[in-house]
Motif scaffolding. Structure first.
Motif, PDB file in Angstrom:
ATOM      1  N   ARG A 443       0.815  -1.214   0.000  1.00 33.02           N
ATOM      2  CA  ARG A 443       0.000   0.000   0.000  1.00 33.02           C
ATOM      3  C   ARG A 443       0.849   1.264   0.000  1.00 33.02           C
ATOM      4  O   ARG A 443       1.938   1.298   0.565  1.00 33.02           O
ATOM      5  CB  ARG A 443      -0.915   0.013   1.222  1.00 33.02           C
ATOM      6  N   LEU A 444       0.284   2.257  -0.598  1.00 30.27           N
ATOM      7  CA  LEU A 444       0.870   3.588  -0.637  1.00 30.27           C
ATOM      8  C   LEU A 444       1.089   4.073   0.793  1.00 30.27           C
ATOM      9  O   LEU A 444       0.201   3.894   1.635  1.00 30.27           O
ATOM     10  CB  LEU A 444      -0.152   4.481  -1.349  1.00 30.27           C
ATOM     11  N   HIS A 445       2.247   4.652   1.060  1.00 28.93           N
ATOM     12  CA  HIS A 445       2.561   5.218   2.382  1.00 28.93           C
ATOM     13  C   HIS A 445       2.728   4.176   3.475  1.00 28.93           C
ATOM     14  O   HIS A 445       2.736   4.508   4.643  1.00 28.93           O
ATOM     15  CB  HIS A 445       1.470   6.218   2.852  1.00 28.93           C
ATOM     16  N   GLN A 446       2.796   2.896   3.090  1.00 23.68           N
ATOM     17  CA  GLN A 446       3.029   1.893   4.131  1.00 23.68           C
ATOM     18  C   GLN A 446       4.388   1.262   3.909  1.00 23.68           C
ATOM     19  O   GLN A 446       4.546   0.435   3.019  1.00 23.68           O
ATOM     20  CB  GLN A 446       1.931   0.824   4.105  1.00 23.68           C
ATOM     21  N   PRO A 447       5.375   1.647   4.723  1.00 23.86           N
ATOM     22  CA  PRO A 447       6.705   1.076   4.562  1.00 23.86           C
ATOM     23  C   PRO A 447       6.591  -0.446   4.688  1.00 23.86           C
ATOM     24  O   PRO A 447       5.719  -0.917   5.420  1.00 23.86           O
ATOM     25  CB  PRO A 447       7.503   1.645   5.725  1.00 23.86           C
ATOM     26  N   PRO A 448       7.444  -1.202   4.049  1.00 24.81           N
ATOM     27  CA  PRO A 448       8.618  -0.710   3.325  1.00 24.81           C
ATOM     28  C   PRO A 448       8.335  -0.365   1.856  1.00 24.81           C
ATOM     29  O   PRO A 448       9.288  -0.295   1.089  1.00 24.81           O
ATOM     30  CB  PRO A 448       9.567  -1.905   3.414  1.00 24.81           C
ATOM     31  N   ASN A 449       7.102  -0.150   1.467  1.00 28.01           N
ATOM     32  CA  ASN A 449       6.822   0.165   0.067  1.00 28.01           C
ATOM     33  C   ASN A 449       7.363   1.550  -0.277  1.00 28.01           C
ATOM     34  O   ASN A 449       6.847   2.550   0.206  1.00 28.01           O
ATOM     35  CB  ASN A 449       5.300   0.104  -0.170  1.00 28.01           C
ATOM     36  N   PRO A 450       8.396   1.640  -1.084  1.00 32.28           N
ATOM     37  CA  PRO A 450       8.985   2.950  -1.381  1.00 32.28           C
ATOM     38  C   PRO A 450       8.300   3.650  -2.557  1.00 32.28           C
ATOM     39  O   PRO A 450       8.684   4.753  -2.909  1.00 32.28           O
ATOM     40  CB  PRO A 450      10.424   2.581  -1.756  1.00 32.28           C
ATOM     41  N   PHE A 451       7.313   3.011  -3.151  1.00 33.01           N
ATOM     42  CA  PHE A 451       6.714   3.590  -4.358  1.00 33.01           C
ATOM     43  C   PHE A 451       5.407   4.308  -4.030  1.00 33.01           C
ATOM     44  O   PHE A 451       4.712   3.946  -3.083  1.00 33.01           O
ATOM     45  CB  PHE A 451       6.442   2.487  -5.388  1.00 33.01           C
ATOM     46  N   LEU A 452       5.098   5.296  -4.844  1.00 30.61           N
ATOM     47  CA  LEU A 452       3.857   6.026  -4.644  1.00 30.61           C
ATOM     48  C   LEU A 452       2.734   5.300  -5.363  1.00 30.61           C
ATOM     49  O   LEU A 452       2.192   5.775  -6.370  1.00 30.61           O
ATOM     50  CB  LEU A 452       3.998   7.451  -5.179  1.00 30.61           C
ATOM     51  N   ALA A 453       2.392   4.149  -4.871  1.00 29.92           N
ATOM     52  CA  ALA A 453       1.389   3.336  -5.545  1.00 29.92           C
ATOM     53  C   ALA A 453       0.873   2.276  -4.589  1.00 29.92           C
ATOM     54  O   ALA A 453       1.614   1.802  -3.727  1.00 29.92           O
ATOM     55  CB  ALA A 453       1.998   2.647  -6.765  1.00 29.92           C
ATOM     56  N   THR A 454      -0.407   1.933  -4.743  1.00 28.66           N
ATOM     57  CA  THR A 454      -0.962   0.761  -4.066  1.00 28.66           C
ATOM     58  C   THR A 454      -1.278  -0.271  -5.134  1.00 28.66           C
ATOM     59  O   THR A 454      -1.932   0.042  -6.135  1.00 28.66           O
ATOM     60  CB  THR A 454      -2.276   1.110  -3.337  1.00 28.66           C
ATOM     61  N   ILE A 455      -0.785  -1.457  -4.919  1.00 27.50           N
ATOM     62  CA  ILE A 455      -1.088  -2.539  -5.865  1.00 27.50           C
ATOM     63  C   ILE A 455      -1.360  -3.814  -5.083  1.00 27.50           C
ATOM     64  O   ILE A 455      -0.596  -4.183  -4.187  1.00 27.50           O
ATOM     65  CB  ILE A 455       0.098  -2.805  -6.826  1.00 27.50           C
ATOM     66  N   GLY A 456      -2.477  -4.475  -5.412  1.00 26.28           N
ATOM     67  CA  GLY A 456      -2.744  -5.805  -4.885  1.00 26.28           C
ATOM     68  C   GLY A 456      -2.966  -6.738  -6.059  1.00 26.28           C
ATOM     69  O   GLY A 456      -3.639  -6.376  -7.029  1.00 26.28           O
ATOM     70  N   LEU A 457      -2.345  -7.897  -6.001  1.00 29.88           N
ATOM     71  CA  LEU A 457      -2.507  -8.855  -7.104  1.00 29.88           C
ATOM     72  C   LEU A 457      -2.811 -10.237  -6.541  1.00 29.88           C
ATOM     73  O   LEU A 457      -2.296 -10.620  -5.488  1.00 29.88           O
ATOM     74  CB  LEU A 457      -1.224  -8.931  -7.943  1.00 29.88           C
ATOM     75  N   ARG A 458      -3.663 -10.956  -7.258  1.00 30.48           N
ATOM     76  CA  ARG A 458      -3.972 -12.331  -6.881  1.00 30.48           C
ATOM     77  C   ARG A 458      -3.640 -13.238  -8.064  1.00 30.48           C
ATOM     78  O   ARG A 458      -3.909 -12.889  -9.207  1.00 30.48           O
ATOM     79  CB  ARG A 458      -5.450 -12.474  -6.522  1.00 30.48           C
ATOM     80  N   ILE A 459      -3.052 -14.360  -7.747  1.00 27.22           N
ATOM     81  CA  ILE A 459      -2.663 -15.317  -8.788  1.00 27.22           C
ATOM     82  C   ILE A 459      -3.472 -16.589  -8.611  1.00 27.22           C
ATOM     83  O   ILE A 459      -3.544 -17.128  -7.506  1.00 27.22           O
ATOM     84  CB  ILE A 459      -1.156 -15.597  -8.668  1.00 27.22           C
ATOM     85  N   VAL A 460      -4.110 -17.023  -9.691  1.00 27.77           N
ATOM     86  CA  VAL A 460      -4.916 -18.236  -9.634  1.00 27.77           C
ATOM     87  C   VAL A 460      -4.530 -19.118 -10.828  1.00 27.77           C
ATOM     88  O   VAL A 460      -4.372 -18.602 -11.934  1.00 27.77           O
ATOM     89  CB  VAL A 460      -6.427 -17.885  -9.710  1.00 27.77           C
ATOM     90  N   PRO A 461      -4.352 -20.423 -10.617  1.00 25.78           N
ATOM     91  CA  PRO A 461      -4.031 -21.300 -11.753  1.00 25.78           C
ATOM     92  C   PRO A 461      -5.169 -21.315 -12.772  1.00 25.78           C
ATOM     93  O   PRO A 461      -6.329 -21.215 -12.394  1.00 25.78           O
ATOM     94  CB  PRO A 461      -3.884 -22.692 -11.121  1.00 25.78           C
ATOM     95  N   ALA A 462      -4.823 -21.433 -14.040  1.00 26.78           N
ATOM     96  CA  ALA A 462      -5.825 -21.476 -15.115  1.00 26.78           C
ATOM     97  C   ALA A 462      -5.603 -22.748 -15.927  1.00 26.78           C
ATOM     98  O   ALA A 462      -4.547 -23.379 -15.817  1.00 26.78           O
ATOM     99  CB  ALA A 462      -5.687 -20.241 -15.987  1.00 26.78           C
ATOM    100  N   PRO A 463      -6.592 -23.130 -16.741  1.00 26.32           N
ATOM    101  CA  PRO A 463      -6.452 -24.387 -17.500  1.00 26.32           C
ATOM    102  C   PRO A 463      -5.216 -24.399 -18.400  1.00 26.32           C
ATOM    103  O   PRO A 463      -4.785 -23.342 -18.878  1.00 26.32           O
ATOM    104  CB  PRO A 463      -7.714 -24.425 -18.362  1.00 26.32           C
ATOM    105  N   ALA A 464      -4.673 -25.604 -18.641  1.00 28.12           N
ATOM    106  CA  ALA A 464      -3.489 -25.765 -19.488  1.00 28.12           C
ATOM    107  C   ALA A 464      -3.732 -25.144 -20.854  1.00 28.12           C
ATOM    108  O   ALA A 464      -4.805 -25.299 -21.432  1.00 28.12           O
ATOM    109  CB  ALA A 464      -3.154 -27.243 -19.635  1.00 28.12           C
ATOM    110  N   GLY A 465      -2.758 -24.406 -21.328  1.00 30.92           N
ATOM    111  CA  GLY A 465      -2.846 -23.822 -22.670  1.00 30.92           C
ATOM    112  C   GLY A 465      -3.526 -22.467 -22.694  1.00 30.92           C
ATOM    113  O   GLY A 465      -3.651 -21.851 -23.750  1.00 30.92           O
TER     114      GLY A 465
END
Ligand SMILES: Nc1nc2c(ncn2[C@@H]2O[C@H](COP(=O)(O)OP(=O)(O)OP(=O)(O)O)[C@@H](O)[C@H]2O)c(=O)[nH]1
Ligand SMILES: [Mg+2]
Length: 671
Positions: A443-465
């Motif tokens: 999150r933005l303004h939450q160390p140790p994040n040095p960037f001026l940005a909030t990013i959340g990402l989720r990774i989920v497996p998808a079908p082969a191919g």
């Protein structure tokens, strides 16, 4: 008479006779006076020195001819699996196709792969069963194999006689013949309720005209595939095929006044090094001296145009919808680029990516710069060569479909660039797939994040191919400028090129779950002193960290490419071949014996195909015939192979931050 244009692809397994058929069509259409021969290196479309020396097609080539009022632009494609990328590029620009099948060898592995791609893309396709003059030609067997292994939606357009002799011929049927009509109705009613209803009402009442009309309509929709028989060598059956091409396949759209839209499917360089882009126009007109937009934002003036028209390309002032032309002057253009407004989306990859890679070593140690430049030019023509630079080891590697392609790259570097190179032994390219779900947020303004940005990402497996799918959670839409979302997506895709073990991560859905930015308006409330607001760099800098953390939580499994093999061998050699297969980790799954010859089919790791090919001749008295095609990726058993990672490695967080913040003075400003 208004002429129609048809952009026609000829596709087949290697050696089925595409180039010979092309030659025969040009001859029959009156474009050439003499039929050239692949074996003598005298054909129109195998024009490269390498093609003539080896007797195989390496690059797709365009020729054109007329059948009545139809201008046909024919693209002769290579059949060797090492050059499948050429076929892929051609597929994007076709109105129709002829799939060639040898009457002796029948349906081969590449035939099925190509037919599946043609069907997925709904390219109207005729089938030409070639080489009926050769001993061993068997029309019935091939028809059965087509309907069992390719598609049951076929209509034999006549019958062959004198099979296996030079006097072979092909006679087309007459739709008025009751037997023919019955067969046609059976094949066509499957895809037409109205025809079925008419048949149920009155079995005899369907006119031959109606049947022919229905056949054309269904062929143009890609629902049914007319099958012709003939010999490209003797010319038997070629007239019927030509009639079929002109009558059964659809013409290209001719919206010459619409918005400019085309696609580049081939790039060549002139002797002087100037780029020549082969473009198929879907709509609009490009004129000499027009400025055209292409690719991801390039724009250049077209300096000269040639158009294919009943023979080789000729200089013209313009190229319009439906036509294929070559454009010069577009210095940065790449193969696959759209010209103007992309009308048709480029199709996702139809074929598996290259599964091998090799390090290219210039014999002259000082030649690295020249080698990099030459390879960069080759990737403009073939992006799947995918040149990779390993900074740590100072090595350049390229991806490959196979050993023949490796030789071709070596020969091209020598002939066109004067570079003498060697190659290391090819190694397999693995992929990584996520094994579970993983998520991370910075999150933005939450160390140790040095960037001026909030990013959340989720990774989920998808079908082969399924590749990489990037999504944005619904409620985030509009929560920040679109350019920041795009920066996250682009960077996420880039980061996934190197997973936890260094391999490309695939078959994954990445969802953006959190977003946030600091706009200029909020500066007054900011706690820090510098006048900063979020920039694209913040998103590009932070995304790799979030993504890799999510990936570590998901975990990945390294998968290796597996090929399906088909091996014909004398039955008495099975005893020595089987142990060799086992040593190479090949798994035979089926075994069929016919007339003392045995066919094994099964799986083999792509890494071992080359060794099997080399071991086969002594084991089978030179009679073994091996065909392989990529089948799937499968988790590696045994030691997990890793690939050295490039410098920007977000796995080592501190090192990554040191590098990135040094490059991006604006970031790291928090605190
Ligand atoms: N007997 C016979 N031989 C043929 C016929 N058509 C092609 N050939 C031979 O088959 C071999 C391969 O022919 P090509 O035309 O190069 O085949 P291709 O499909 O273009 O091959 P690639 O482009 O390398 O995939 C050559 O030796 C041809 O002379 C045919 O109808 N009858
Ligand atoms: Mg060929």
């Amino acid at each position: 008479m208004l002429r129609r244009t048809l952009n026609l692809g000829i596709l087949a397994h290697v050696d089925a006779g595409k180039t010979t058929l092309t030659e025969r069509l040009l001859f029959a259409a009156g474009v050439i006076d003499e039929v050239g021969s692949v074996d003598d290196g005298t054909t129109q479309t195998d024009s490269l020195t390498l093609e003539r020396q080896r007797g195989i097609t390496i690059k797709s080539a365009v020729v054109s001819f007329a059948i009545g009022d139809v201008s046909v632009n024919l693209i002769d494609t290579p059949g060797h699996p090492d050059f499948i990328a050429e076929v892929e590029r051609a597929l994007n620009v076709l109105d129709g196709a002829v799939l060639v099948i040898s009457a002796v060898e029948g349906v081969q592995p590449q035939t099925s792969i190509l037919m599946r791609a043609l069907q997925r893309l709904r390219v109207p396709t005729l089938i030409f069963v070639n080489k009926i003059d050769r001993r061993g030609a068997d029309d019935e067997r091939v028809l059965r194999a087509i309907s069992e292994r390719l598609t049951p939606a076929i209509v034999a357009m006549g019958s062959a006689h004198g099979l296996g002799t030079r006097a072979v011929g092909f006679a087309g049927w007459d739709a008025a013949d009751p037997g023919v009509a019955a067969g046609l109705i059976e094949a066509l009613a499957e895809h037409s309720d109205s025809l079925l209803a008419a048949y149920v009402r009155d079995e005899q009442g369907i006119s031959p005209g109606r049947l022919c009309h229905e056949l054309t309509a269904q062929t143009r929709r890609g629902s049914v595939h007319p099958v012709f028989f003939g010999s490209a060598l003797t010319g038997a059956g070629v007239d019927s095929l030509m009639r079929g091409i002109a009558e059964l396949l659809p013409a290209a759209g001719r919206d010459a006044d619409g918005p400019v839209s085309g696609r580049v499917f081939k790039i060549e360089r002139s002797a002087a090094g100037e780029k020549i882009a082969y473009v198929r126009m879907f709509s609009g007109t490009v004129r000499t001296r027009d400025r055209v937009r292409f690719g991801r934002g390039g724009e250049r003036k077209v300096t000269s145009i040639s158009v294919f028209a009943d023979g080789p390309a000729v200089r013209r002032e313009s190229v319009s919808a439906g036509e294929i032309g070559t454009l010069r002057g577009l210095a940065e253009i790449q193969v696959g680029d759209a010209i103007g407004t992309p009308r048709r989306q480029p199709q996702p990859h139809q074929f598996a990516p290259p599964t091998l890679e090799t390090v290219v070593v210039p014999r002259d140690p000082g030649g690295k710069g020249a080698l990099r430049a030459a390879l960069a030019q080759l990737t403009e023509q073939d992006p799947l060569i995918n040149v990779r630079q390993d900074d740590a080891r100072q090595e350049i590697s390229v991806s490959l479909y196979g050993e023949v392609q490796k030789e071709v790259i070596g020969a091209t570097l020598a002939a066109d660039y004067g570079l003498d190179v060697g190659f290391r032994e090819s190694t397999t390219i693995c992929v990584e797939r996520p094994v579970g779900t993983g998520a991370a947020v910075e999150r933005l303004h939450q160390p140790p994040n040095p960037f001026l940005a909030t990013i959340g990402l989720r990774i989920v497996p998808a079908p082969a191919g399924s590749g990489v799918d990037f999504r944005i959670e619904g409620e985030l839409a509009g929560s920040m400028p679109i350019a920041f979302f795009r920066a996250v997506e682009d960077t996420a895709r880039e980061t996934l090129r190197q997973g936890l073990y260094g391999w490309e991560v695939t078959d994954v859905v990445v969802t953006m779950t959190h977003s946030g930015y600091l706009g200029k308006h909020s500066l007054g409330h900011a706690r820090f002193s510098k006048s900063l607001s979020s920039t694209g760099e913040d998103y590009r800098g932070l995304t790799p960290l979030v993504l890799v953390t999510a990936l570590q939580r998901a975990g990945t499994v390294v998968c290796e490419p597996i090929h399906h093999f088909r091996l014909d061998l004398p039955a008495d050699t099975l005893g020595v071949v089987l142990p060799a297969l086992t040593r190479l980790r090949a798994i035979p799954r089926t075994q069929v014996t016919r007339d003392g010859s045995l066919t094994l089919e099964g799986d083999i790791p792509a890494a071992r195909v080359h060794e099997l090919r080399q071991q086969l001749p002594p084991l089978t008295r030179g009679e073994g015939v091996l065909e392989c095609a990529f089948d799937r990726y499968q988790p590696v058993t045994g030691p997990i192979p890793t690939r050295p990672r490039s410098d920007d490695n977000p796995l080592d967080r501190d090192e990554y931050l040191r590098r990135v913040t040094r490059r991006t003075p604006g970031s790291g400003g928090y605190g």
